[in-house]
Design a protein around this motif. Structure first.
Motif, PDB file in Angstrom:
ATOM      1  N   GLY A 327       4.638  -2.598 -39.626  1.00 49.46           N
ATOM      2  CA  GLY A 327       5.419  -3.402 -40.680  1.00 49.46           C
ATOM      3  C   GLY A 327       5.289  -4.844 -40.476  1.00 49.46           C
ATOM      4  O   GLY A 327       6.142  -5.574 -40.854  1.00 49.46           O
ATOM      5  N   ILE A 328       4.450  -5.381 -39.484  1.00 47.28           N
ATOM      6  CA  ILE A 328       4.404  -6.762 -38.995  1.00 47.28           C
ATOM      7  C   ILE A 328       3.129  -7.142 -38.847  1.00 47.28           C
ATOM      8  O   ILE A 328       2.212  -6.377 -38.954  1.00 47.28           O
ATOM      9  N   LEU A 335       2.658 -12.088 -30.453  1.00 47.28           N
ATOM     10  CA  LEU A 335       3.972 -13.132 -30.026  1.00 47.28           C
ATOM     11  C   LEU A 335       5.005 -12.118 -29.594  1.00 47.28           C
ATOM     12  O   LEU A 335       5.395 -12.376 -28.443  1.00 47.28           O
ATOM     13  N   LYS A 336       5.246 -10.921 -30.095  1.00 42.38           N
ATOM     14  CA  LYS A 336       6.264  -9.998 -29.504  1.00 42.38           C
ATOM     15  C   LYS A 336       5.821  -9.492 -28.200  1.00 42.38           C
ATOM     16  O   LYS A 336       6.696  -9.187 -27.159  1.00 42.38           O
ATOM     17  N   VAL A 337       4.430  -9.253 -28.015  1.00 43.98           N
ATOM     18  CA  VAL A 337       4.053  -8.569 -26.789  1.00 43.98           C
ATOM     19  C   VAL A 337       4.167  -9.851 -25.856  1.00 43.98           C
ATOM     20  O   VAL A 337       4.585  -9.622 -24.647  1.00 43.98           O
ATOM     21  N   LYS A 344       2.619  -3.906 -24.910  1.00 47.64           N
ATOM     22  CA  LYS A 344       1.183  -4.118 -25.030  1.00 47.64           C
ATOM     23  C   LYS A 344       0.324  -3.052 -25.059  1.00 47.64           C
ATOM     24  O   LYS A 344      -0.571  -3.343 -25.964  1.00 47.64           O
ATOM     25  N   ALA A 345       0.576  -1.872 -25.032  1.00 44.42           N
ATOM     26  CA  ALA A 345      -0.032  -0.756 -25.532  1.00 44.42           C
ATOM     27  C   ALA A 345      -0.295  -0.689 -26.776  1.00 44.42           C
ATOM     28  O   ALA A 345      -1.317  -0.085 -27.416  1.00 44.42           O
ATOM     29  N   LEU A 346       0.695  -0.858 -27.707  1.00 47.49           N
ATOM     30  CA  LEU A 346       0.672  -0.967 -28.945  1.00 47.49           C
ATOM     31  C   LEU A 346      -0.530  -2.040 -29.608  1.00 47.49           C
ATOM     32  O   LEU A 346      -1.125  -1.578 -30.557  1.00 47.49           O
ATOM     33  N   LYS A 347      -0.607  -3.163 -29.079  1.00 49.83           N
ATOM     34  CA  LYS A 347      -1.650  -4.145 -29.338  1.00 49.83           C
ATOM     35  C   LYS A 347      -3.028  -3.516 -29.001  1.00 49.83           C
ATOM     36  O   LYS A 347      -4.212  -3.687 -29.475  1.00 49.83           O
TER      37      LYS A 347
END
Length: 424
Positions: A327-328, A335-337, A344-347
């Motif tokens: 949703g972003i 930036l959030k990472v 960081k695993a999400l990125k």
């Protein structure tokens, strides 16, 4: 230093005359400056390309120009130049030059796509997302998702009356302008929830295909006050019969393309060539299933713009995957990472998917507004899994590009348009 926020709010006015006449030989074209009464104030364009530039819009009102065997567009065919107060269903504020030229260039692409529901989203006078759809909402959603980032604050043009589903989809995002041939009952109320959105009705959009072959006089003014004048271009590609299989002769040897496009590829070739008519050259774009995948514009070298279009395809793909999952935007996730607010695993998961899917490019058609001077540009697309290429042909090294397509596994199709689509 001027307060930029205040400058954007003001109408600077203009000193241009109410009437303009252009004489070409013994023929005279007469133009009338357009003004609108909005919130009790009669003004023309808000300002030009920047808020400290005066500007004016003129509509052709008299004169039937014929030069040689070319009959140019006649009065009474106004689209953007004929917009009235009534057509500005919600004016928001007096329009600026960019608002109207973005609408105009949207229509310049849309006029070739009238057989299907279609949406063109333009930003800074270049398409950022173009799509055909099974419905108007489908076309808008596909065009928006093609480049969510650039579409922010853009101009949306549609070729069918806006229905409630489409209005709600548009209202969920931020745009400056929406233009359509009409608006079904209840849709304007939905769109008006965005108080600064300019809602424009252009009745002749439903007849846009009639403008396909209409030429107009195109002026380019020089910094010394001089003027270059040219005919407007005409897109000659209406069907696959207008395309030629890639073939050339070099040093006595004839080079022919091994594979011709299939029906799906032909459709994308015709669609992509239509989109090219509205893109600043040099340009290379990738399209798939009636949707733009990556758009590269205004570069000085062709291999560079082919690479930029790939880069944009990858970044837009990453953004939409990120948005669907979290949703972003992808940039927000980055930036959030960096700040330690998200794992960081999400990125990494998104980056891996983008890499595996090659930005959604496999199976797409590569479209170039001019020939490839070397095979390097073609190789850029082939490495990303494109299956067909369309370009004007005519390079001394066309044989290299044909060979590159024939050497690909599986072979890539290539056809020539026989015309260039430069837009400066």
């Amino acid at each position: 230093m001027a307060d930029m926020k205040e400058m954007y709010k003001k109408i600077i006015g203009d000193q241009f005359p109410d009437e303009m006449k252009i004489t070409l030989g013994d023929q005279t074209l007469v133009y009338r400056k357009r003004t609108w009464v909005i919130d009790g104030e009669e003004r023309g364009l808000r300002y030009g390309e920047n808020p400290d530039q005066q500007a004016a819009l003129y509509e052709l009102v008299n004169g039937n120009l014929v030069l040689g065997d070319c009959h140019y567009i006649e009065p009474g065919n106004g689209l953007v130049s004929a917009i009235s107060e009534e057509d500005m269903i919600q004016a928001g504020k007096h329009p600026g030059k960019i608002n109207l030229t973005d609408v105009d260039n949207s229509l310049n692409v849309l006029k070739f796509l009238m057989d299907n529901s279609a949406c063109v989203i333009v930003k800074h006078n270049n398409p950022c997302g173009v799509a055909l759809g099974d419905s108007l909402e489908d076309a808008f959603t596909k065009a928006f998702r093609a480049d969510r980032v650039a579409a922010f604050g853009g101009c949306v043009a549609l070729n069918r009356p806006v229905d409630k589903a489409t209005a709600e989809a548009i209202n969920s995002q931020y745009f400056e302008v929406v233009a359509a041939p009409d608006y079904e009952e209840g849709t304007v109320d939905i769109l008006k929830q965005r108080k600064n959105l300019r809602i424009i009705k252009i009745a002749r959009i439903d007849r846009l295909e009639e403008y396909w072959d209409k030429r107009f006089i195109d002026f380019k003014c020089l910094i010394d006050g001089g003027i270059i004048i040219q005919q407007s271009p005409v897109n000659k590609i209406r069907s696959k019969e207008d395309l030629k299989p890639a073939e050339c002769e070099y040093q006595g040897k004839v080079y022919k393309i091994k594979r011709l496009p299939d029906e799906r590829e032909y459709k994308d070739i015709i669609f992509g060539w239509a989109v090219e008519q509205g893109i600043t050259s040099n340009s290379v774009i990738y399209v798939k299933n009636g949707v733009t995948v990556g758009i590269g514009t205004g570069e000085q070298d062709r291999v560079g713009v082919a690479e930029i279009a790939v880069y944009k395809a990858y970044t837009k793909y990453a953004d939409i995957v990120c948005f669907d999952r979290h949703g972003i935007s992808y940039k927000e996730l980055e930036l959030k990472v960096e700040k330690g607010e998200m794992d960081k695993a999400l990125k990494d998961e998104i980056d891996q998917k983008v890499k595996e899917d090659r930005g959604g490019l496999p199976g797409s058609v590569m479209v170039s507004d001019a020939f490839f001077p070397f095979r390097d540009g073609v190789d850029v697309g082939i490495r990303q899994g494109i299956t067909a290429i369309v370009h004007p042909g005519g390079s001394l090294r066309d044989w290299e590009s044909i060979e590159a397509c024939n050497e690909a596994d599986p072979p890539v199709a290539m056809v020539f348009t026989g015309q260039r689509a430069f837009k400066h």
